[in-house]
Design an enzyme around this catalytic site. Structure first.
Site, short mmCIF file in Angstrom:
data_model
loop_
_atom_site.label_atom_id
_atom_site.label_comp_id
_atom_site.label_asym_id
_atom_site.label_seq_id
_atom_site.Cartn_x
_atom_site.Cartn_y
_atom_site.Cartn_z
N LYS A 191 0.71 -1.11 0.03
CA LYS A 191 -0.15 -0.12 0.08
C LYS A 191 0.70 1.30 0.02
CE LYS A 191 -1.85 2.66 3.18
NZ LYS A 191 -1.75 3.85 2.69
N GLY A 243 7.48 4.55 8.19
CA GLY A 243 6.78 5.45 8.37
C GLY A 243 6.91 5.95 9.90
N SER A 244 5.84 6.53 10.40
CA SER A 244 6.12 7.50 11.81
C SER A 244 6.03 6.61 12.95
CB SER A 244 5.07 8.27 11.99
OG SER A 244 3.81 7.73 12.52
N THR A 245 6.83 6.84 14.00
CA THR A 245 7.04 5.98 15.21
C THR A 245 5.69 5.61 15.87
OG1 THR A 245 9.45 6.36 15.56
CG2 THR A 245 8.06 5.82 17.62
N GLY A 248 4.21 3.09 13.83
CA GLY A 248 4.65 1.87 13.93
C GLY A 248 4.42 1.16 15.29
N GLU A 265 10.61 0.70 10.05
CA GLU A 265 11.66 1.71 9.89
C GLU A 265 10.78 2.99 10.16
OE1 GLU A 265 14.92 2.25 9.15
OE2 GLU A 265 14.54 0.88 7.50
N CYS A 299 13.40 10.56 7.10
CA CYS A 299 13.53 10.03 8.28
C CYS A 299 14.97 9.93 9.20
CB CYS A 299 12.85 8.51 8.30
SG CYS A 299 13.67 7.62 7.09
N GLU A 396 10.42 14.76 15.74
CA GLU A 396 10.53 14.77 14.14
C GLU A 396 9.87 15.86 13.49
OE1 GLU A 396 9.65 11.07 12.05
OE2 GLU A 396 11.57 11.61 10.99
#
Lengths: 485, 284
Positions: A191, A243-245, A248, A265, A299, A396
């Site tokens: 996706k 993507g974002s933490t 995740g 990641e 990132c 971030e």
């Protein structure tokens, strides 16, 4: 300073259709969700209507991937899988200008970057993992030499991989996910991000040109809910997410009870450490590349500049002059250094965190620059007088915003660099070799760039420590994420 | 008049930061042998003991991970030497736990040999898992494994061989750990071995008590980097894995039950290693 005449790359090379379906089992089909629009962030024009995969579409895609896995792909000899991947790599090279222009239109990144960085790396990644497909037994992933399951034979693939990728390097992240997965014998449902689906859909066409068996690669478009449905699908064996933490974390929680394999990641807040003996001109280029490359939508961006106090003043002076030469504007202009922010939502986040930076007491500076009236833009921004407790030093931002802190001793540099829950990357600039290695040992980050920054290669493992995620992409290490080891 | 000498019994306490404290909670629980005879009052560790142990492990991490692999290997081999000296005691404790004489001896031998096996990995794992990366550009590029940090370990039921098989691979590469032991006797005797092997205090911390009570605190602790759920039953393991997501801990939870006598391979070493890639330009 020189004046530059516009030098736009022609967009005639791309043919964007008015609407796109989901790519399932080798065909484009309609989605059952509510379709959405992909827009050009540099102009806010609508590019295409994109189908949205509802749960039943996700189910269909996973089913197609499972069928292809069982019936074709997992049983295909490695050398045959390799040849498909080599084919794909070649087609990407053949169509690289088209893909670069399409990427810049959909994402907003400068054509100079999509043409010279993204696309060459995409092709290289497929070439690299193509070569692994028939050499997996040599990769050192047997459980043990005496273990019958792994002894001598090729390590087994995992099965169906559900992969969710971000919008900052749409086609490159696709390559990082699909190339090793296919090389190892898995099939995939991928996706792309909601705001940047077009190059992934073009990749679907490349799979057809390569005669890749239907169902081996399935591309489903949609927003967060589609991603959640894919990650949660019971017949997905492996989940890979970039993507974002925060997302995740949710994914890690949702797969905790399932036994699915997971690699993540995630975010970063990299320190870029400049010692007083660093080659300052090179360091300036490294700092600029570290934070303004891809509008800072990276990132591993060097978003915290740590400068040794004795050179801080001189370095900041030079950095500001350099920033004043950055050209912001039309992503398709070959002279553009900084393109458009990818979405209105991301622009809003960058603005908000920058305002918080000012409110918390940091000093904000941007070079004078004219921003286009339409589209999403943010001037390159520098914050000084930043404390470690400031949100702009901790969170971030994912935009062209650099926070500057200073240090006196190497030990203090290490302490400050590691003072973050993230651990994706770090930079160090010094002429002293022993100090580079000393720093590299102590920086708790998965990638350390010494006297360089933001370099990537399919042969070099990439991935984070701590809350930047786990698993590696690239190199021999990248195979582990897609093998049953 | 001859009387049989009254034995001096050992007090089984916890092992935190190289010392042997009782649980801060003051709690203990009875340990009985297979026939139901009283053996000892073991310490029943609390949430605060978990936190103290994590703090000790974090404090020890910099020094231990900074030792040379050769030195860590030497210390690990020393651990095996000390275990060998305590063979009889380990055998007695396993027998008290219900093992037959031959089985207990076999397990102790295997546990000592396992520790020797892992000792040798200290200065070899980086050779096997590291790499020089042939990137397409003028750069020197290499990847090396580094320890993940503080590892929480829920030890398996296998009182000595299982315990050794989860602790040694975690710490030999430079991690420090907090272990929730399943069986107190052999675990605390192992702690005494570790305390006399030049292993710095805090590298291994061992807690005894109720796994279901302690494991969730370890899994949700924000200064723990990884968790090994070898000894957690399915439901406990699932809830611990969920809690571990909060700070994205590395979670090791093998799907199938582990045969501790089998060749372990390198999987338990690599589970708690990070890969660091370093780039430097090549030029004049």
């Amino acid at each position: 300073m020189f004046e530059y005449a516009p030098a736009p790359e022609s967009r005639d090379i791309v043919d964007i259709k008015p609407s796109y379906g989901l790519f399932i089992n080798g065909e484009f089909v309609d989605g059952h969700g509510e379709s959405f629009k992909s827009i050009n962030p540099a102009s806010e024009e609508t590019l295409a209507e994109i189908a949205c995969a509802a749960p039943q579409d996700v189910d269909r895609a996973v089913h197609a991937a499972r069928q292809a896995y069982d019936a074709v792909w997992s049983g295909l000899p490695g050398r045959e899988r390799a040849k498909y991947l080599f084919r794909i790599a070649r087609i990407i090279q053949e169509r690289s200008r088209e893909l670069a222009v399409l990427e810049s239109i959909d994402n907003g990144k400068p054509i100079r970057e999509s043409r010279d960085v993204d696309l060459p790396l995409v092709a290289a990644h497929f070439f690299y993992y193509a070569g692994w497909a028939d050499k997996l037994a040599y990769a050192g992933f047997r459980r043990s030499p005496t273990d019958g399951a792994g002894g001598g034979a090729d390590p087994r693939p995992i099965g169906v991989a559900g992969q969710v990728i971000p919008w900052n390097f749409p086609l490159l992240m696709l390559a990082w996910k699909i190339a090793p997965a296919l090389a190892c014998g898995n099939t995939v449902v991928l996706k792309p991000a909601e705001t940047t689906p077009l190059t992934a859909l073009a990749f679907a066409d490349i799979c057809r040109q390569a005669d890749l068996p239907p169902g081996v690669v399935n591309i489903i478009t949609g927003a967060g809910e589609t991603g959640q449905a894919l990650v949660a699908h019971p017949d997905v064996d492996k989940v890979a997410f970039t993507g974002s933490t925060d997302v995740g974390r949710q994914i890690a929680r949702s797969v905790a009870r399932t036994g699915k394999r997971l690699t993540l990641e995630l975010g970063g807040k990299a320190a870029n450490v400049i010692f007083d003996d660093a080659p300052l001109d090179q360091a300036i280029e490294g700092i600029v590349n570290g934070i303004f490359f891809n509008q800072g939508h990276v990132c591993c961006a060097g978003s915290r500049l740590l400068v040794q106090e004795s050179v801080a003043e001189e370095l900041l002076g030079r950095l500001k002059s350099r920033m004043a030469t950055l050209r912001i504007g039309d992503p398709l202009d070959k002279n553009t250094d900084i393109g458009a922010i990818n979405s209105a939502a991301q622009l809003e986040k960058i603005r908000m965190l920058s305002e918080i930076g000012e409110r918390e007491g940091a000093a904000r500076w941007s070079p004078p620059c004219e921003l286009p009236s339409r589209g999403f833009w943010f001037a390159p921004t520098l914050f000084t007088d930043v404390a470690q407790s400031h949100r702009i030093a901790r969170e971030e931002i994912f935009g062209p915003v650099l926070s500057v802190l200073t240090f006196r001793t190497p030990a203090e540099a290490v302490e400050k660099a590691n003072n973050t829950p993230y651990g994706l990357s770090a930079g160090v600039w010094t002429e002293k070799g022993s100090r580079i290695l000393w720093m590299a040992e102590r920086l708790r980050a998965g990638v350390v760039w010494a006297n360089t920054f933001n370099k990537f290669d399919p042969a070099a493992p990439f991935g984070g420590y701590k809350e930047s995620g786990f698993g590696r992409e690239g190199g021999r290490h990248g195979l582990a994420a897609y093998l049953d080891v | 008049m001859d009387t049989e000498r009254l034995a001096v019994r050992k007090t089984y306490k916890l092992f935190i930061a190289g010392a042997f404290p009782r649980s801060e909670s003051g709690r203990s629980y009875e340990v009985r042998d297979a026939k139901g005879n009283f053996l000892a009052n073991a310490s029943r560790a609390s949430r605060k003991d978990v936190r103290d142990a994590v703090a000790a492990a974090r404090k020890a991490f910099g020094g231990w991970s900074g030792r040379t692999p050769y030195n860590r290997g030497q210390i690990h081999y020393r651990v095996a030497e000390m275990m060998e000296g305590r063979r009889g005691q380990f055998v007695d404790e396993l027998r008290a736990d219900g093992s037959g004489k031959a089985a207990a001896e076999t397990e102790v031998n295997a546990a000592i040999d396992r520790w020797v096996w892992y000792a040798g990995w200290a200065d070899k794992i980086a050779t096997v898992t590291g790499s020089a990366n042939p990137v397409a550009g003028p750069f020197f590029n290499f990847s090396t494994p580094e320890p993940t940090g503080v590892v929480g370990i829920v030890a398996p039921d296998s009182a000595l061989l299982g315990l050794v098989s989860v602790v040694a691979p975690a710490v030999v590469t430079g991690n420090t750990c907090v272990v929730v032991a399943a069986r107190p006797l052999a675990a605390i005797t192992l702690a005494e071995v570790l305390a006399t092997s030049d292993l710095p205090g805090g590298v291994v911390n061992i807690l005894t008590g109720d796994r279901a009570e302690l494991a969730p605190w370890l899994a949700s602790h924000m200064d723990v980097n990884a968790i090994d759920l070898a000894g957690a039953p399915d439901e406990l393991a699932a809830s611990c894995a969920e809690a571990a997501a909060e700070n994205l801990k590395r979670v090791l939870h093998p799907a199938a039950a582990t045969d501790w006598t089998a060749d372990p391979g390198t999987a338990r070493l690599t589970a708690f290693l990070e890969t660091k890639t370093v780039w430097h330009p090549v030029g004049i």
